[in-house]
Design a protein around this motif. Structure first.
Motif, PDB file in Angstrom:
ATOM      1  N   PHE A  70       0.816  -1.216   0.000  1.00  0.00           N
ATOM      2  CA  PHE A  70       0.000   0.000   0.000  1.00  0.00           C
ATOM      3  C   PHE A  70       0.850   1.268   0.000  1.00  0.00           C
ATOM      4  O   PHE A  70       0.365   2.332  -0.347  1.00  0.00           O
ATOM      5  N   SER A  71       2.084   1.162   0.431  1.00  0.00           N
ATOM      6  CA  SER A  71       2.939   2.349   0.486  1.00  0.00           C
ATOM      7  C   SER A  71       4.389   1.920   0.369  1.00  0.00           C
ATOM      8  O   SER A  71       4.985   1.466   1.333  1.00  0.00           O
ATOM      9  N   ASP A  86      12.591   5.855  -5.197  1.00  0.00           N
ATOM     10  CA  ASP A  86      13.500   6.968  -5.474  1.00  0.00           C
ATOM     11  C   ASP A  86      13.932   6.851  -6.924  1.00  0.00           C
ATOM     12  O   ASP A  86      14.391   5.796  -7.352  1.00  0.00           O
ATOM     13  N   LEU A 140       1.407   4.898 -12.963  1.00  0.00           N
ATOM     14  CA  LEU A 140       1.257   5.216 -11.542  1.00  0.00           C
ATOM     15  C   LEU A 140       1.372   6.711 -11.287  1.00  0.00           C
ATOM     16  O   LEU A 140       0.631   7.268 -10.489  1.00  0.00           O
ATOM     17  N   ALA A 141       2.335   7.340 -11.903  1.00  0.00           N
ATOM     18  CA  ALA A 141       2.554   8.763 -11.664  1.00  0.00           C
ATOM     19  C   ALA A 141       3.427   9.329 -12.769  1.00  0.00           C
ATOM     20  O   ALA A 141       4.199   8.601 -13.407  1.00  0.00           O
ATOM     21  N   GLN A 142       3.259  10.627 -13.005  1.00  0.00           N
ATOM     22  CA  GLN A 142       4.118  11.343 -13.945  1.00  0.00           C
ATOM     23  C   GLN A 142       4.659  12.581 -13.245  1.00  0.00           C
ATOM     24  O   GLN A 142       3.938  13.236 -12.493  1.00  0.00           O
ATOM     25  N   TYR A 143       5.917  12.898 -13.502  1.00  0.00           N
ATOM     26  CA  TYR A 143       6.538  14.093 -12.937  1.00  0.00           C
ATOM     27  C   TYR A 143       7.051  14.954 -14.079  1.00  0.00           C
ATOM     28  O   TYR A 143       7.672  14.445 -15.011  1.00  0.00           O
ATOM     29  N   VAL A 195      13.479  12.457  -7.931  1.00  0.00           N
ATOM     30  CA  VAL A 195      12.143  12.525  -7.335  1.00  0.00           C
ATOM     31  C   VAL A 195      11.976  11.302  -6.434  1.00  0.00           C
ATOM     32  O   VAL A 195      12.356  10.192  -6.803  1.00  0.00           O
ATOM     33  N   SER A 196      11.425  11.519  -5.247  1.00  0.00           N
ATOM     34  CA  SER A 196      11.062  10.404  -4.366  1.00  0.00           C
ATOM     35  C   SER A 196       9.583  10.497  -4.045  1.00  0.00           C
ATOM     36  O   SER A 196       9.051  11.591  -3.879  1.00  0.00           O
ATOM     37  N   ALA A 197       8.943   9.331  -3.943  1.00  0.00           N
ATOM     38  CA  ALA A 197       7.506   9.306  -3.672  1.00  0.00           C
ATOM     39  C   ALA A 197       7.161   7.979  -3.021  1.00  0.00           C
ATOM     40  O   ALA A 197       8.044   7.167  -2.726  1.00  0.00           O
ATOM     41  N   ARG A 198       5.862   7.779  -2.794  1.00  0.00           N
ATOM     42  CA  ARG A 198       5.387   6.487  -2.289  1.00  0.00           C
ATOM     43  C   ARG A 198       4.290   5.991  -3.216  1.00  0.00           C
ATOM     44  O   ARG A 198       3.365   6.725  -3.533  1.00  0.00           O
ATOM     45  N   ILE A 199       4.419   4.727  -3.636  1.00  0.00           N
ATOM     46  CA  ILE A 199       3.475   4.178  -4.599  1.00  0.00           C
ATOM     47  C   ILE A 199       2.812   2.920  -4.045  1.00  0.00           C
ATOM     48  O   ILE A 199       3.256   2.370  -3.044  1.00  0.00           O
ATOM     49  N   ARG A 200       1.731   2.509  -4.731  1.00  0.00           N
ATOM     50  CA  ARG A 200       1.054   1.264  -4.386  1.00  0.00           C
ATOM     51  C   ARG A 200       1.489   0.193  -5.374  1.00  0.00           C
ATOM     52  O   ARG A 200       1.595   0.466  -6.570  1.00  0.00           O
TER      53      ARG A 200
END
Lengths: 130, 106
Positions: free
Chosen positions: A43-44, A48, A76-79, A90-95
């Motif tokens: 879930f989290s 990096d 999942l995500a775009q930056y 970029v650092s983040a948290r993904i599922r």
């Protein structure tokens, strides 16, 4: 959007990549992806990403896309970055919906595409569905 | 109440690359989960994050359901002038939240 139950497949991920970048050549390299080797909780999951780029007006990373072959949705995500970013990290948290290899594609300002990937073992998957 | 947490250095040297962190409290309900009665829980997610440096958009992100709850981001900026960083999150229905932080560049 109608929610789907099925997980994405490698094919769907490749289709999403084609939808974004057409048939442009994607070269392996310049993109470093860091994920824990074992993710106890899908879930989290910390991710990096760093792209090898001087981040100057003439040479910078325009976009970074995080892709999954196993989540319900492949993107999942775009930056979106600019030379003002100074550093293409970029650092983040993904599922994560299960053990898989996360793929990250970076688009440079000159239009070239680079990619990196990292495998992670997920012991408790997000989006647990019967 | 939505909690936002920012981490921006208070001071920097001109040209220094600084680390920024931004977190917002949000469930990021994926739309792929079932409730206790087997019904699909509808999607409710933040779809856009933007960061402005003295009014100029220099970093943004599109969030999809694969982004974890309470989304946190760490990214960088080149500190060129004193002023403010503004962080804006917008959800799928157009509701938005923002916060800002000041920086002194010398």
């Amino acid at each position: 959007m109608i929610p789907r139950v099925a997980a994405a497949t490698e094919d769907e991920m490749n289709e999403a990549i084609r939808g974004m970048f057409g048939d442009r050549v994607i070269t392996e390299g310049r993109v470093n992806v860091d994920l824990p080797p074992i993710a106890e909780n899908g879930f989290s999951v910390p991710i990096d990403i760093s792209v090898d780029s001087p981040m100057t007006e003439d040479d910078y990373v325009k976009q970074i896309v995080v892709l999954s072959p196993r989540n319900p949705l492949p993107v999942l995500a775009q930056y979106h970055l600019t030379p003002m970013s100074g550093r293409a990290d970029v650092s983040a948290r993904i599922r994560l919906g299960g053990t898989q290899s996360i793929r990250v594609i970076a688009e440079m300002n000159d239009g070239t595409l680079w990619s990196g990937a990292k495998q992670t073992l997920v012991t408790l998957a997000a989006c647990v569905i019967d | 109440m939505t909690t936002i947490r920012l981490s921006v250095p208070q001071t920097a040297d001109r040209g220094e690359i600084i680390e920024l962190r931004a977190m917002i409290q949000h469930e990021m309900e994926s739309g792929f989960r079932f409730g206790s009665r087997g019904e699909m829980i509808p999607q409710d997610i933040i779809t856009k994050f933007e960061c402005f440096y003295n009014g100029t958009l220099f970093f943004s992100s599109d969030f999809h359901p694969g982004v974890a709850a309470n989304p946190i981001l760490k990214f960088y900026a080149r500190a060129n002038e004193s002023g403010s960083f503004e962080f804006v999150w917008t959800d799928q229905d157009g509701q938005s939240w923002s916060d800002s932080a000041q920086i002194e560049v010398s």
